[in-house]
Write a protein that holds these residues in place. Structure first.
Motif, mmCIF file in Angstrom:
data_model
loop_
_atom_site.group_PDB
_atom_site.id
_atom_site.type_symbol
_atom_site.label_atom_id
_atom_site.label_comp_id
_atom_site.label_asym_id
_atom_site.label_seq_id
_atom_site.Cartn_x
_atom_site.Cartn_y
_atom_site.Cartn_z
ATOM 1 N N ASN A 175 12.442 -10.767 33.756
ATOM 2 C CA ASN A 175 11.331 -11.747 33.715
ATOM 3 C C ASN A 175 11.734 -13.212 34.149
ATOM 4 O O ASN A 175 12.320 -13.887 33.430
ATOM 5 N N ARG B 268 3.210 -7.705 37.993
ATOM 6 C CA ARG B 268 2.758 -8.430 36.870
ATOM 7 C C ARG B 268 1.253 -8.665 36.984
ATOM 8 O O ARG B 268 0.742 -8.680 38.161
ATOM 9 N N TYR C 146 -2.046 -11.586 35.404
ATOM 10 C CA TYR C 146 -2.289 -12.533 34.650
ATOM 11 C C TYR C 146 -3.594 -12.532 34.505
ATOM 12 O O TYR C 146 -4.559 -13.366 35.182
ATOM 13 N N ASP D 255 2.146 -11.677 30.331
ATOM 14 C CA ASP D 255 2.764 -12.597 29.513
ATOM 15 C C ASP D 255 2.057 -12.622 28.017
ATOM 16 O O ASP D 255 0.520 -12.110 28.229
ATOM 17 N N CYS E 271 5.787 -10.153 28.311
ATOM 18 C CA CYS E 271 6.771 -11.115 28.505
ATOM 19 C C CYS E 271 6.624 -12.367 27.488
ATOM 20 O O CYS E 271 5.433 -12.650 27.122
ATOM 21 N N TYR E 272 7.646 -13.272 27.606
ATOM 22 C CA TYR E 272 7.538 -14.411 26.711
ATOM 23 C C TYR E 272 6.918 -14.035 25.347
ATOM 24 O O TYR E 272 5.796 -14.705 24.861
ATOM 25 N N GLY F 201 13.100 -15.539 31.228
ATOM 26 C CA GLY F 201 11.928 -16.573 30.936
ATOM 27 C C GLY F 201 12.056 -17.534 32.066
ATOM 28 O O GLY F 201 10.998 -18.427 31.653
#
Lengths: 248, 256
Positions: A8, A102, A104, A134, A158-159, A208
């Motif tokens: 990540n 990834r 978003y 995320d 992630c995060y 991160g």
């Protein structure tokens, strides 16, 4: 000594750079050296904050010649022909040796339901490409629906945040294709709790960067109250296994 | 020496390590396992942390009397390892003299003004701050904005014998305010507790305010102690600076 692969990580220019945060491949490798991280999967800030296609292409120039950094693309559905079709995407990923993606969905404004991304997910599932998102981009219910709608896709959140353990306990129980990145899963004994309840195979190491710090992230794993074998799975074993499964 | 130990996941047994920012009691909003005295000690031993100063989550969320009293019992059960902050409430009476008396194991005062829905320099906090000033004690302030940090400067001027610790200081939105107030007042210190912080924050703070003004604080058991612990150990600063941040500054401030 544990071998780490950072799953990540994002480099590239930011509107407001922060002193000490690595923007370039060279700067990132310096941080990796300091933290004992061997390799990193990296995506590019311009693909997130600017244009996906331009950003993904710029990534390759940014990491060119650096065999410690593996490219990751940000993807979205091909609405109005603004992105690759699923077939084109896989072809381009193969050409550029991109093995993870990834998404978003909040920033790029698309639905995760099958009517919107079903064909994209079918294509990625066929090639066993892991998908990352995320936690800030999705709700727990959306994660659940995603994992049930696309059971062949391995989803890495992630995060994940230290406050979401109750959500993750239920999701890890319900969804075998759900994984969490360790980057800021910094709940007290949180890493050990996940291992005790679900095994070490459900977590992958992430720094991160740029929001997180690699110095913190590696320490969460190194000092976790788990076995060396479990640490190694999280540090790099799990993500390496996923990468080996990819068939482009 | 420190860097290599952190890189190998070894405890720091050769230096004094003190965590200035810990908690007992769970948070209702998320799971906080092993957050009693024994649970904290187990993690401290794993890292080589000699001592930790704690406040009670229940005290600052709702029941200041139960929280402070339960913390007192926890501190008494682990003398020399666990220390207490007396948590203030602007609404409910709780006897500061009892908890801040010599020999209780309480080493300072904790103010969580945002949970109290007020400001750090609320006049209702002043009687306890006067005691902290008289006794040269520490005051740990939950700060989450530049405004919070700047209000700390007012307190530092008003109570020059107390040591004010600005929590979560490396946060991007308020770290420059931290630098500003530390340059104004020598009795202001910054702790390192954050769930997520940018790479290079320790180096930034050491460069701006010096290692003498930075304290290791984990915010355990909200966060795992190890992340900030490792962040200091792997920072690109000297071992001398790391030793100050890990514990020598705390030894001076808390008179340990």
């Amino acid at each position: 000594m544990l071998r780490f692969m950072d799953a990540n990580c994002m480099i590239g220019p930011k509107m407001k750079p922060v002193q000490g945060v690595p923007d370039t491949a060279e700067e990132l490798c310096q941080v990796m050296d300091r933290c004992g991280i061997d390799q990193a999967i990296v995506c590019y800030s311009v693909a997130k904050d600017g244009d996906i296609t331009i950003g993904n292409q710029l990534l390759h120039g940014a990491i060119s010649g650096n065999d410690r950094l593996l490219p990751q693309w940000i993807v979205m559905p091909n609405s109005f022909r603004e992105f690759y079709s699923p077939v084109e995407l896989l072809s381009q990923m193969k050409k550029h040796n991109v093995k993870t993606v990834r998404m978003y969905p909040q920033i790029t404004n698309f639905s995760l339901q099958p009517y919107a991304i079903g064909k994209l997910m079918d294509a990625l599932a066929e090639c066993r490409v892991p998908v990352m998102m995320d936690m800030a981009q999705v709700s727990a219910d959306e994660i659940y629906a995603f994992c049930k709608n696309y059971p062949e896709v391995k989803l890495i959140i992630c995060y994940p945040g230290y406050r979401n353990g109750r959500l993750f306990d239920a999701l890890l129980r319900a969804c075998p294709n759900f994984y969490i990145d360790s980057s800021n899963y910094c709940a007290h004994n949180g890493v050990a709790d996940v291992c005790r309840s679900f095994g070490a195979k459900r977590m992958v190491f992430g720094s991160g960067i740029p929001a997180g710090s690699a110095t913190s992230a590696v320490s969460l794993i190194r000092y976790a109250d788990i076995s060396e074998e479990e640490k190694q799975l999280i540090a790099s074993g799990n993500i390496l296994s996923m990468l080996e499964e990819v068939r482009l | 020496m420190i860097y290599e130990k952190i890189l190998e996941g070894q405890p720091l047994e050769d230096i004094f390590v003190f965590d200035c920012h810990g908690h007992i009691h769970p948070d209702p909003k998320f799971n906080t396992p092993d957050c009693d005295g024994d649970g904290l000690l187990k993690k401290m031993d794993r890292l080589g942390v000699n001592g930790m100063a704690l406040s009670s989550v229940i005290a600052f969320y709702c029941d200041v009397n139960f929280g402070n009293e339960d913390l007192l019992q926890t501190v008494k059960a682990h003398p020399g390892r666990l220390y207490g902050y007396f948590t203030l409430s602007p609404y409910t009476a709780c006897d500061p003299e009892k908890y801040l008396a010599d020999g209780t194991g309480f080493v300072g005062v904790k103010i969580h003004a945002s949970v109290n829905k007020t400001v750090i320099d609320d006049p209702r906090y002043m009687p306890s701050l006067e005691i902290a000033d008289q006794k040269n004690m520490a005051v740990l302030l939950h700060t989450w904005s530049a405004d919070d940090v700047r209000r700390t400067a007012k307190l530092a001027g008003q109570f020059p014998n107390a040591s004010f610790i600005v929590a979560h200081s490396a946060m991007l939105g308020c770290r420059d305010a931290c630098v500003e107030v530390c340059r104004q007042y020598e009795n202001i210190y910054c702790d390192t507790a954050l769930s997520t912080s940018f790479e290079g924050t320790i180096e930034y703070m050491v460069n701006k305010i010096g290692a003498d003004r930075l304290l290791y604080g984990s915010d355990c058991a909200f966060f795992d102690c190890s992340q900030t612990f490792g962040k200091i150990g792997l920072a690109n600063i000297s071992d001398g600076d790391k030793i100050k941040i890990y514990g020598e500054n705390a030894r001076r401030i808390f008179k340990l």
